[in-house]
Design a protein around this motif. Structure first.
Motif, PDB file in Angstrom:
ATOM      1  N   CYS A   1       0.818  -1.216   0.000  1.00  0.00           N
ATOM      2  CA  CYS A   1       0.000   0.000   0.000  1.00  0.00           C
ATOM      3  C   CYS A   1       0.850   1.264   0.000  1.00  0.00           C
ATOM      4  CB  CYS A   1      -0.942   0.001   1.199  1.00  0.00           C
ATOM      5  SG  CYS A   1      -2.273  -1.216   1.065  1.00  0.00           S
ATOM      6  N   ALA A   2       2.039   1.188   0.586  1.00  0.00           N
ATOM      7  CA  ALA A   2       2.948   2.341   0.560  1.00  0.00           C
ATOM      8  C   ALA A   2       3.604   2.482  -0.806  1.00  0.00           C
ATOM      9  CB  ALA A   2       4.008   2.190   1.637  1.00  0.00           C
ATOM     10  N   HIS A   3       3.841   1.348  -1.451  1.00  0.00           N
ATOM     11  CA  HIS A   3       4.497   1.348  -2.770  1.00  0.00           C
ATOM     12  C   HIS A   3       3.631   0.538  -3.730  1.00  0.00           C
ATOM     13  CE1 HIS A   3       7.994   2.898  -0.624  1.00  0.00           C
ATOM     14  NE2 HIS A   3       7.918   1.866   0.200  1.00  0.00           N
ATOM     15  N   PRO A   4       2.517   1.107  -4.205  1.00  0.00           N
ATOM     16  CA  PRO A   4       1.544   0.346  -5.006  1.00  0.00           C
ATOM     17  C   PRO A   4       2.084  -0.207  -6.321  1.00  0.00           C
ATOM     18  CG  PRO A   4       1.021   2.695  -4.968  1.00  0.00           C
ATOM     19  CD  PRO A   4       2.084   2.489  -3.957  1.00  0.00           C
ATOM     20  N   ASP A   5       3.197   0.319  -6.795  1.00  0.00           N
ATOM     21  CA  ASP A   5       3.762  -0.182  -8.057  1.00  0.00           C
ATOM     22  C   ASP A   5       4.778  -1.310  -7.815  1.00  0.00           C
ATOM     23  OD1 ASP A   5       2.289   1.650  -9.556  1.00  0.00           O
ATOM     24  OD2 ASP A   5       3.826   3.204  -9.323  1.00  0.00           O
ATOM     25  N   SER A   6       4.963  -1.687  -6.560  1.00  0.00           N
ATOM     26  CA  SER A   6       5.940  -2.726  -6.241  1.00  0.00           C
ATOM     27  C   SER A   6       5.254  -4.077  -6.059  1.00  0.00           C
ATOM     28  CB  SER A   6       6.693  -2.365  -4.958  1.00  0.00           C
ATOM     29  OG  SER A   6       5.847  -2.554  -3.828  1.00  0.00           O
ATOM     30  N   LYS A   7       6.062  -5.122  -5.952  1.00  0.00           N
ATOM     31  CA  LYS A   7       5.551  -6.471  -5.666  1.00  0.00           C
ATOM     32  C   LYS A   7       5.972  -6.934  -4.279  1.00  0.00           C
ATOM     33  CE  LYS A   7       5.333  -8.169 -10.437  1.00  0.00           C
ATOM     34  NZ  LYS A   7       5.801  -9.245 -11.368  1.00  0.00           N
ATOM     35  N   PHE A   8       6.755  -6.118  -3.597  1.00  0.00           N
ATOM     36  CA  PHE A   8       7.347  -6.455  -2.302  1.00  0.00           C
ATOM     37  C   PHE A   8       8.221  -7.693  -2.475  1.00  0.00           C
ATOM     38  CE2 PHE A   8       6.655  -7.486   2.462  1.00  0.00           C
ATOM     39  CZ  PHE A   8       7.814  -6.809   2.789  1.00  0.00           C
ATOM     40  N   ALA A   9       7.795  -8.888  -2.075  1.00  0.00           N
ATOM     41  CA  ALA A   9       8.604 -10.097  -2.240  1.00  0.00           C
ATOM     42  C   ALA A   9       7.907 -11.043  -3.215  1.00  0.00           C
ATOM     43  CB  ALA A   9       8.802 -10.791  -0.899  1.00  0.00           C
ATOM     44  N   ASN A  10       8.673 -11.596  -4.148  1.00  0.00           N
ATOM     45  CA  ASN A  10       8.088 -12.496  -5.146  1.00  0.00           C
ATOM     46  C   ASN A  10       7.908 -13.923  -4.616  1.00  0.00           C
ATOM     47  OD1 ASN A  10       7.844 -10.554  -7.108  1.00  0.00           O
ATOM     48  ND2 ASN A  10       9.790 -11.036  -8.115  1.00  0.00           N
ATOM     49  N   TYR A  11       8.799 -14.339  -3.725  1.00  0.00           N
ATOM     50  CA  TYR A  11       8.735 -15.701  -3.191  1.00  0.00           C
ATOM     51  C   TYR A  11       8.729 -15.631  -1.663  1.00  0.00           C
ATOM     52  CZ  TYR A  11      10.190 -16.966  -7.926  1.00  0.00           C
ATOM     53  OH  TYR A  11      10.273 -17.099  -9.284  1.00  0.00           O
TER      54      TYR A  11
END
Length: 459
Positions: free
Chosen positions: A247-257
Motif C-alpha cells: 500500500c505504501a508502494h503500489p507499483d511494487s511487488k514487495f517479495a516475489n517468493y
C-alpha cells in the motif's frame, strides 16, 4: 546447473525461482527480538536459510547475492525484560544480540550481508507511515497511527484466509480506538521512561510489523526476490508486512517468493516454558556439539514440522562420527579441489531437499572408506567436503571433532596417560597398559595404535 525451485507460500505451490536480477539476488529473513538467550526456534530458521544462502551463492556467485536478516531491538518484550530485571534496555539488547551472534557462529551460520537493527532505521519507518497516511491506508487515533485493513481489498492475500479465519485464535490487540479489530499499529506513543523517538505524531516508537517493511525496502528495494521466516510468522507478521509495503508502494511487488519453515516441536508437542520442554541453544549444546544440532535441523525437510528430541540429537552426532571417521581415515591425503556432487546440488535446488542431500553424503563417506589409492581418496574427499559445505557441514578438523572441546588440564592428563601406557608396553607390563586403556575408555576416551604412534578420540 539445476534450476532452483521453492515452495512459494504466496501461491501455495512449488515454483521455479527466477530472480528479478540474476546479478543481484536479494533475500530477507526475519531475525530475532533480542531480549533473552536464543532458543531452538531462533536457531532452526537461520540454519535453514543459511543453506538457501549457500545455494544461491553457489549458483549465482558470492558477489551476486544480498542477504538481509534483521535484529528487533525495540519491542514490548524488551521493555518487559527491563522491568523484570531492572537492567538498562541498551544493556539487555547488546548482551542478547552478542549471545545470538555467538550462537549463530557455533552453528556455522554465515553472517548475512546486512544485519540491521530496528533502532537504526526509525527515520525510514516514519517515512513509511507518512506514505500510508498520504495514500489513505492509515489513520490516527489516540496518539496511535494504525493501518486500515478495510482500505486494502486484498488483505489476507498471503495467508489466503478470510478476515474471520485470520482473526480466529490470533493475538489481536483489542482497543476501542480501532475501526476494525484487525487494524494494526504502525506507531504507538511512548512514556517518558520508555524508548521513543520524536515523530509527526508525537514521542513514540514503531509497531513490530513496520520495522521489517522499512528495513527490507531500504536495503533491498521495494521489490525483491525472497522473504523468509518460520510458518508462525505468516499471520499476522508477514501478512501485515505485505499490507504496509504494497500500500505504501503500489507499483511494487514487495517479495516475489515467500518461503516458510515448518513448526518446531519438542518431543511431539509445541515448545513451551509451561510444558517444561523449552530449551535455549546453550542448554542443547551442553549435551552435543553444535554441528550435531545443525545436522538434526537439516535431517527434516524445512517445510515440514520439525520434532526435536535429545535421542535425535544423539543420532545426528553418530552420523557425524561416521562422516568424520571417513575423513580421519584419509587424514594424510589432501583433498583435490572439486565442485559439489551434482546430486547434492539438484537435491538442494529442489526446494532445499536436505534429507536427500544428506543421504548422498552417506554414499560419499562409504565410497571414501572403500577407496584404496591416494588419488582416489583425494578425488572423493574433495567432492565430499565441497558437497557437505553446501549444507554447512564437515567444517572441522576430524581429529579435533573426536577430541571435542577439552580443557588444557584434561588434554595434559590424557597425553600423560598415553605416555605412561607407552612406557608400560616397552617394559612389557601389558596388564598396566590394558588398565590405562580401560581407565581412559571409562572417561569416554578410546585409543588407537598405529605405526606412527597412539592417537585418541572421544566417543
Amino acid at each position: 546447473m539445476s534450476a532452483i525451485s521453492l515452495f512459494n507460500t504466496l501461491h501455495r505451490r512449488k515454483e521455479e525461482f527466477v530472480p528479478i536480477d540474476a546479478k543481484n539476488v536479494r533475500m530477507y529473513v526475519c531475525g530475532p527480538t533480542v531480549y533473552d538467550k536464543a532458543h531452538l526456534g531462533n536457531a532452526k530458521t537461520p540454519v535453514v536459510f543459511d543453506v538457501l544462502y549457500r545455494l544461491l551463492r553457489y549458483v549465482y556467485g558470492e558477489d551476486h547475492v544480498t542477504y538481509v536478516s534483521n535484529i528487533t531491538d525495540v519491542d514490548d518484550k524488551i521493555l518487559n525484560k527491563h522491568k523484570e530485571t531492572g537492567k538498562p534496555i541498551r544493556e539487555i539488547t547488546e548482551q542478547t544480540y552478542q549471545w545470538y551472534v555467538d550462537d549463530m557462529a557455533k552453528l556455522n551460520v554465515l553472517s548475512p550481508n546486512h544485519r540491521p537493527r530496528a533502532t537504526e532505521y526509525i527515520n525510514e519507518m516514519i517515512e513509511l507511515v507518512e506514505l500510508l497516511l498520504q495514500n489513505g491506508h492509515a489513520y490516527q487515533a489516540e496518539g496511535h497511527v494504525l493501518f486500515d485493513v478495510d482500505s486494502m481489498p486484498s488483505y489476507g492475500y498471503l495467508s489466503g484466509r478470510s478476515m474471520k479465519e485470520m482473526l480466529a485464535g490470533a493475538r489481536i490487540e483489542v482497543a476501542d480506538y480501532k475501526k476494525n479489530p484487525a487494524d494494526f499499529i504502525l506507531w504507538k506513543p511512548s512514556e517518558a521512561d520508555q524508548p521513543g523517538w520524536n515523530s509527526p505524531w508525537g514521542y513514540g516508537r514503531p509497531g513490530w510489523h513496520l520495522e521489517c517493511s522499512a528495513m527490507s525496502s531500504k536495503l533491498l528495494g521495494d521489490s525483491f526476490d525472497i522473504h523468509g521466516g518460520g510458518s508462525d510468522l505468516i499471520f499476522p507478521h508477514h501478512e501485515n508486512e505485505c499490507a504496509q509495503s504494497l500500500c505504501a508502494h503500489p507499483d511494487s511487488k514487495f517479495a516475489n517468493y515467500w518461503v516458510h519453515g515448518g513448526m518446531l516441536m519438542v518431543d511431539g508437542v509445541k515448545m513451551s516454558k509451561s510444558l517444561g520442554n523449552f530449551y535455549t541453544i546453550d542448554e542443547v549444546l551442553a549435551k552435543a556439539p553444535a554441528e550435531a544440532l545443525r545436522l538434526l535441523f537439516l535431517s527434516t525437510h524445512y517445510h515440514q514440522p520439525f520434532n526435536f528430541t535429545f535421542e535425535g540429537l544423539a543420532q545426528a552426532k553418530t552420523v557425524l562420527d561416521k562422516f568424520y571417521n571417513a575423513l580421519l581415515a584419509s587424514y594424510d591425503v589432501e583433498a583435490l579441489p572439486a565442485e559439489a556432487d551434482d546430486r547434492v546440488v539438484k537435491a538442494l535446488s529442489d526446494d532445499l531437499n536436505t534429507p536427500l542431500a544428506i543421504s548422498y553424503l552417506h554414499e560419499m563417506a562409504n565410497a571414501l572408506n572403500r577407496a584404496t589409492s591416494s588419488d582416489e581418496k583425494a578425488k572423493i574427499k574433495g567432492v565430499f567436503l565441497s558437497s557437505a559445505g553446501l549444507l554447512g557441514l564437515l567444517y572441522q578438523d576430524p581429529k579435533q571433532w573426536f577430541k571435542g572441546e577439552e580443557n588444557d588440564d584434561e588434554v595434559s592428563f590424557i597425553e600423560a596417560k598415553i605416555s605412561e601406557r607407552s612406557e608400560a608396553k616397552k617394559s612389557k607390563n601389558y596388564a598396566l597398559a590394558d588398565q590405562i586403556r580401560e581407565e581412559l575408555k571409562a572417561r569416554g576416551i578410546i585409543l588407537e595404535d598405529s605405526p606412527q604412534g597412539t592417537s585418541w578420540k572421544r566417543i
